[in-house]
Scaffold this motif. Structure first.
Motif, short mmCIF file in Angstrom:
data_model
loop_
_atom_site.label_atom_id
_atom_site.label_comp_id
_atom_site.label_asym_id
_atom_site.label_seq_id
_atom_site.Cartn_x
_atom_site.Cartn_y
_atom_site.Cartn_z
N THR A 177 42.93 43.85 60.29
CA THR A 177 42.94 45.18 60.26
C THR A 177 44.00 45.81 59.06
OG1 THR A 177 44.71 45.17 61.98
CG2 THR A 177 42.68 45.42 62.66
N SER A 178 44.93 45.31 58.74
CA SER A 178 45.96 46.08 57.91
C SER A 178 45.90 45.47 56.52
CB SER A 178 47.37 45.74 58.33
OG SER A 178 47.71 44.40 58.37
N GLY A 179 44.73 44.57 56.16
CA GLY A 179 44.82 43.93 55.02
C GLY A 179 43.41 43.69 54.46
N ARG A 180 43.21 42.90 53.55
CA ARG A 180 41.75 42.73 52.92
C ARG A 180 41.10 41.37 53.08
NH1 ARG A 180 38.62 45.93 50.41
NH2 ARG A 180 37.35 45.77 48.90
N LEU A 181 40.15 41.11 53.37
CA LEU A 181 39.33 39.96 53.81
C LEU A 181 38.68 39.55 52.53
CD1 LEU A 181 38.61 37.57 55.78
CD2 LEU A 181 36.58 39.00 56.24
N LEU A 182 39.33 38.39 51.93
CA LEU A 182 38.70 37.99 50.74
C LEU A 182 37.83 36.60 50.89
CD1 LEU A 182 42.11 37.96 48.43
CD2 LEU A 182 40.13 39.75 48.64
N LEU A 183 36.54 36.63 50.48
CA LEU A 183 35.83 35.62 50.79
C LEU A 183 35.09 34.73 49.46
CD1 LEU A 183 33.80 38.03 53.34
CD2 LEU A 183 35.04 35.78 54.00
N SER A 184 34.80 33.65 49.80
CA SER A 184 34.24 32.76 48.79
C SER A 184 33.42 31.74 49.44
CB SER A 184 35.35 32.14 47.89
OG SER A 184 34.70 31.55 46.81
N GLY A 185 32.33 31.17 48.88
CA GLY A 185 31.50 30.31 49.35
C GLY A 185 30.22 30.55 49.13
N ALA A 186 29.38 29.53 49.22
CA ALA A 186 27.65 29.56 48.87
C ALA A 186 27.08 30.34 49.86
CB ALA A 186 27.15 28.21 48.83
N GLN A 187 27.61 30.23 51.45
CA GLN A 187 27.01 31.10 52.36
C GLN A 187 26.70 32.67 52.08
OE1 GLN A 187 25.24 29.71 54.77
NE2 GLN A 187 25.83 27.97 53.63
N LEU A 188 27.58 32.93 51.26
CA LEU A 188 27.74 34.47 50.78
C LEU A 188 26.49 34.78 49.87
CD1 LEU A 188 31.47 34.84 50.47
CD2 LEU A 188 30.14 35.55 52.18
N PHE A 189 26.12 33.75 49.21
CA PHE A 189 24.98 33.99 48.24
C PHE A 189 23.61 33.55 48.66
CE2 PHE A 189 28.82 33.59 46.13
CZ PHE A 189 29.02 34.85 45.33
N VAL A 190 23.60 32.62 49.72
CA VAL A 190 22.40 32.26 50.53
C VAL A 190 21.86 33.10 51.46
CG1 VAL A 190 21.51 30.50 52.06
CG2 VAL A 190 23.12 29.76 50.21
N PRO A 239 49.21 40.44 57.00
CA PRO A 239 48.91 39.84 55.62
C PRO A 239 48.46 41.07 54.71
CG PRO A 239 47.23 38.93 57.04
CD PRO A 239 48.21 39.50 58.02
N ASP A 240 48.46 41.11 53.42
CA ASP A 240 47.77 42.08 52.65
C ASP A 240 46.57 41.49 52.26
OD1 ASP A 240 50.13 43.73 51.96
OD2 ASP A 240 51.06 42.13 51.05
N TYR A 241 46.31 40.05 52.22
CA TYR A 241 44.98 39.66 52.09
C TYR A 241 45.08 38.33 52.86
CZ TYR A 241 45.44 42.34 47.82
OH TYR A 241 45.56 43.53 46.91
N VAL A 242 43.93 38.06 53.42
CA VAL A 242 43.34 37.02 54.20
C VAL A 242 42.23 36.16 53.39
CG1 VAL A 242 42.49 36.06 56.26
CG2 VAL A 242 44.09 37.87 56.27
N PHE A 243 42.36 35.15 52.96
CA PHE A 243 41.34 34.39 52.08
C PHE A 243 40.74 33.25 52.67
CE2 PHE A 243 40.08 30.94 49.42
CZ PHE A 243 39.45 31.77 48.68
N THR A 244 39.41 33.22 52.80
CA THR A 244 38.57 31.93 53.31
C THR A 244 37.21 31.36 52.67
OG1 THR A 244 37.96 31.12 55.49
CG2 THR A 244 37.12 33.36 54.99
N ILE A 245 36.95 30.48 52.93
CA ILE A 245 35.78 30.01 52.17
C ILE A 245 34.53 29.77 53.22
CG2 ILE A 245 34.84 28.08 50.73
CD1 ILE A 245 37.87 27.67 50.24
#
Length: 166
Positions: free
Chosen positions: A121-134, A93-99
């Protein structure tokens, strides 16, 4: 729904009922979107870590991507890092998205992000969610935080523009 539940405006049974209604509507909307096979479309892989409960948000992301003619593989909820690795290897994948909304049970948020980014390895990990700010988190080079719906829509619109121009 979470706010209604937290303020005791709805019971857990009401929340489950409404969640499943919305879930069905989202799945129908996703299925109505044509599968686009344009070569310049980005490939997205969507998943939720084990114990994460934000399936409606993930389904909404699936809809946003399909409506923008992106290629999407939807792994869904309770996806282990081993399963993520197995999905990334053939799909690339070009992008992997998770929360990351809920606290992680067996490891720190930083460790989880580092391990997931190593798999993507070959893409970009896209992240969202409260744990990224806590939790204070240092993003790996191939990872990016999408800080809510406006940020996500801006990212997707930029991606569309890049595909039209490039």
């Amino acid at each position: 729904l979470n706010v209604l539940w937290l303020t005791h405006s709805v019971s857990p049974a009401h929340e489950k009922f409404i969640t499943n209604l919305i879930r069905r509507k989202l799945m129908c909307a996703i299925d109505k979107e044509p599968v686009d096979t344009q070569k310049e479309s980005a490939k997205f892989l969507l998943y939720l870590p084990e114990g994460e409960s934000q399936e409606l948000t993930l389904l909404f992301m699936h809809y946003l991507l399909r409506s923008r003619h992106q290629k999407v593989v939807y792994l869904g909820a309770n996806t282990s890092l081993a399963d993520l690795r197995d999905a990334c290897q053939p799909f690339h994948p070009d992008y992997v998205f998770t929360i990351l909304q809920e606290p992680l049970a067996r490891q720190s948020v930083q460790t989880y992000i580092d391990n997931a980014a190593h798999i993507v390895t070959s893409g970009r990990l896209l992240l969202s969610g409260a744990q990224l700010f806590v939790n204070p988190v240092k993003m790996p080079a191939n990872a990016q935080v999408l800080g809510g719906l406006p940020d996500t829509l801006q990212f997707l619109d930029g991606l569309e523009l890049k595909q039209r121009v490039g």
